[in-house]
Motif scaffolding. Structure first.
Motif, mmCIF file in Angstrom:
data_model
loop_
_atom_site.group_PDB
_atom_site.id
_atom_site.type_symbol
_atom_site.label_atom_id
_atom_site.label_comp_id
_atom_site.label_asym_id
_atom_site.label_seq_id
_atom_site.Cartn_x
_atom_site.Cartn_y
_atom_site.Cartn_z
ATOM 1 N N UNK A 174 -21.130 38.404 93.068
ATOM 2 C CA UNK A 174 -21.348 37.072 92.506
ATOM 3 C C UNK A 174 -21.939 37.233 91.116
ATOM 4 N N UNK A 175 -21.431 36.464 90.179
ATOM 5 C CA UNK A 175 -22.012 36.504 88.833
ATOM 6 C C UNK A 175 -22.486 35.120 88.445
ATOM 7 N N UNK A 176 -23.653 35.094 87.831
ATOM 8 C CA UNK A 176 -24.217 33.834 87.352
ATOM 9 C C UNK A 176 -24.408 33.967 85.847
ATOM 10 N N UNK A 177 -23.805 33.055 85.115
ATOM 11 C CA UNK A 177 -23.908 33.093 83.649
ATOM 12 C C UNK A 177 -24.615 31.833 83.186
ATOM 13 N N UNK A 178 -25.642 31.978 82.369
ATOM 14 C CA UNK A 178 -26.332 30.819 81.803
ATOM 15 C C UNK A 178 -25.723 30.513 80.443
ATOM 16 N N UNK A 179 -25.294 29.267 80.254
ATOM 17 C CA UNK A 179 -24.748 28.840 78.964
ATOM 18 C C UNK A 179 -25.831 28.250 78.057
ATOM 19 N N UNK A 239 -26.719 24.362 81.887
ATOM 20 C CA UNK A 239 -25.314 24.709 82.152
ATOM 21 C C UNK A 239 -25.164 26.139 82.665
ATOM 22 N N UNK A 240 -24.471 26.273 83.799
ATOM 23 C CA UNK A 240 -24.241 27.594 84.387
ATOM 24 C C UNK A 240 -22.783 27.734 84.803
ATOM 25 N N UNK A 300 -22.416 21.673 79.753
ATOM 26 C CA UNK A 300 -22.515 21.416 78.314
ATOM 27 C C UNK A 300 -22.418 22.775 77.624
ATOM 28 N N UNK A 301 -21.185 23.236 77.535
ATOM 29 C CA UNK A 301 -20.931 24.594 77.043
ATOM 30 C C UNK A 301 -21.236 24.685 75.549
ATOM 31 N N UNK A 336 -36.606 35.564 86.426
ATOM 32 C CA UNK A 336 -35.470 36.091 85.650
ATOM 33 C C UNK A 336 -35.251 35.209 84.436
ATOM 34 N N UNK A 337 -35.700 35.675 83.283
ATOM 35 C CA UNK A 337 -35.508 34.895 82.058
ATOM 36 C C UNK A 337 -34.196 35.336 81.427
ATOM 37 N N UNK A 338 -33.277 34.387 81.244
ATOM 38 C CA UNK A 338 -31.959 34.731 80.710
ATOM 39 C C UNK A 338 -31.814 34.222 79.287
ATOM 40 N N UNK A 339 -30.895 34.831 78.560
ATOM 41 C CA UNK A 339 -30.530 34.318 77.233
ATOM 42 C C UNK A 339 -29.200 33.577 77.374
ATOM 43 N N UNK A 340 -28.980 32.532 76.565
ATOM 44 C CA UNK A 340 -27.696 31.835 76.662
ATOM 45 C C UNK A 340 -26.528 32.815 76.498
ATOM 46 N N UNK A 341 -25.586 32.766 77.437
ATOM 47 C CA UNK A 341 -24.434 33.662 77.411
ATOM 48 C C UNK A 341 -24.615 34.894 78.293
ATOM 49 N N UNK A 342 -25.845 35.094 78.768
ATOM 50 C CA UNK A 342 -26.136 36.292 79.572
ATOM 51 C C UNK A 342 -25.659 36.125 81.016
ATOM 52 N N UNK A 343 -25.308 37.246 81.648
ATOM 53 C CA UNK A 343 -24.838 37.252 83.044
ATOM 54 C C UNK A 343 -25.864 37.913 83.939
ATOM 55 N N UNK A 344 -26.087 37.303 85.091
ATOM 56 C CA UNK A 344 -26.956 37.906 86.102
ATOM 57 C C UNK A 344 -26.088 38.202 87.319
#
Ligand SMILES: [Zn+2]
Length: 265
Positions: free
Chosen positions: A21-26, A30-31, A46-47, A255-263
């Protein structure tokens, strides 16, 4: 000889399954989720939000989307849903009132909505032959839809949070836009949340301190902050959020993500 499954085996198995499973934060709320069976789900898409530099390219490249989930009707959550829905045939998953307003006000293709993908608070829907289930849960916020900035707001029902469970993958709780409320504790009673996507920006939603309290009530394995930093008024930061989590001895992994990053949870 019968093979005995050890706890370590079971944990490795869990890990291998959820790896797919991949989760991407836009950015913002927005995910994009890619499921183990290669289905593409979007939440509050809201890409092209100002925090996501590659937003326009990403929007153009989204050619296959199965489901679009919406928490409420505000433009920073509906985002590019109509364009994506028209182009890809993605089914709209939202509560009844929001679905009706999406069709009548913004022109979401009615053929890509149905009773099977439209629910309401407390209800659980089975989607994509059971690959995905979603439960609509409360959120304390507003919800209306405007055709454009000059048009009057149209009723879009109650805002919701979404609990999305993936077969062979994690259970994800997207809080939507909300304040803290004590009934969030009920989420834990019915669902074991692997990943909580929680708004921390303040001003329009809860800020870091109240969000940390919400995480304590839900007790997820991992928490990912969202809905901050997009505009100057959204002043909550991951650093302040981390301090508030520590203050409350919350065990969830941050888990702090950056926009465009995948977890890959
Ligand atoms: Zn919002």
């Amino acid at each position: 000889m019968r093979k005995v499954i050890t706890l370590a085996d079971a944990m490795l198995f869990d890990f291998l399954i959820s790896m797919e499973t991949q989760l991407i934060w836009y950015g913002h709320a927005a995910f994009k989720i890619k499921t183990a069976a290669d289905k593409i789900l979007l939440i509050d898409p809201w890409v092209t939000n100002p925090a996501f530099a590659r937003g326009k390219d990403e929007l153009t490249s989204l050619d296959r989307v199965d489901l679009i989930f919406l928490t409420h009707g505000h433009s920073d959550h509906v985002g590019n849903a109509v364009e994506i829905g028209k182009r890809t045939g993605a089914l709209l998953v939202s509560n009844f009132d929001l679905s009706a307003a999406m069709i009548s006000v913004l022109g979401y293709p009615e053929a890509h909505t149905s009773n099977a993908t439209t629910g309401h608070l407390g209800g659980e829907l089975s989607l994509l032959d059971g690959e995905v289930t979603v439960r609509f849960v409360p959120a304390w916020h507003g919800s209306s839809i405007q055709k454009d900035g000059k048009s009057p707001p149209v009723y879009a029902g109650n805002p919701t949070g979404l609990i999305i469970a993936l077969r062979g993958g994690p259970t994800i709780y997207h809080t939507g836009d909300t304040d803290l409320f004590s009934d969030m504790a009920l989420v834990k009673r019915f669902h074991k949340i692997d990943i909580m996507l929680v708004c921390i920006g303040d001003h329009y939603t809860m800020g870091p301190d109240r969000a940390a309290e919400a995480v304590k009530l839900v007790a997820p394995r991992t928490v990912i902050p969202m809905h901050y930093g997009t505009f100057p008024v959204l002043t909550g930061t991951p650093e302040a959020f981390e301090r508030e989590l520590k203050k409350r001895k919350v065990k969830a992994r941050l888990g702090v993500m950056k926009p465009g990053e995948t977890l890959a949870p």
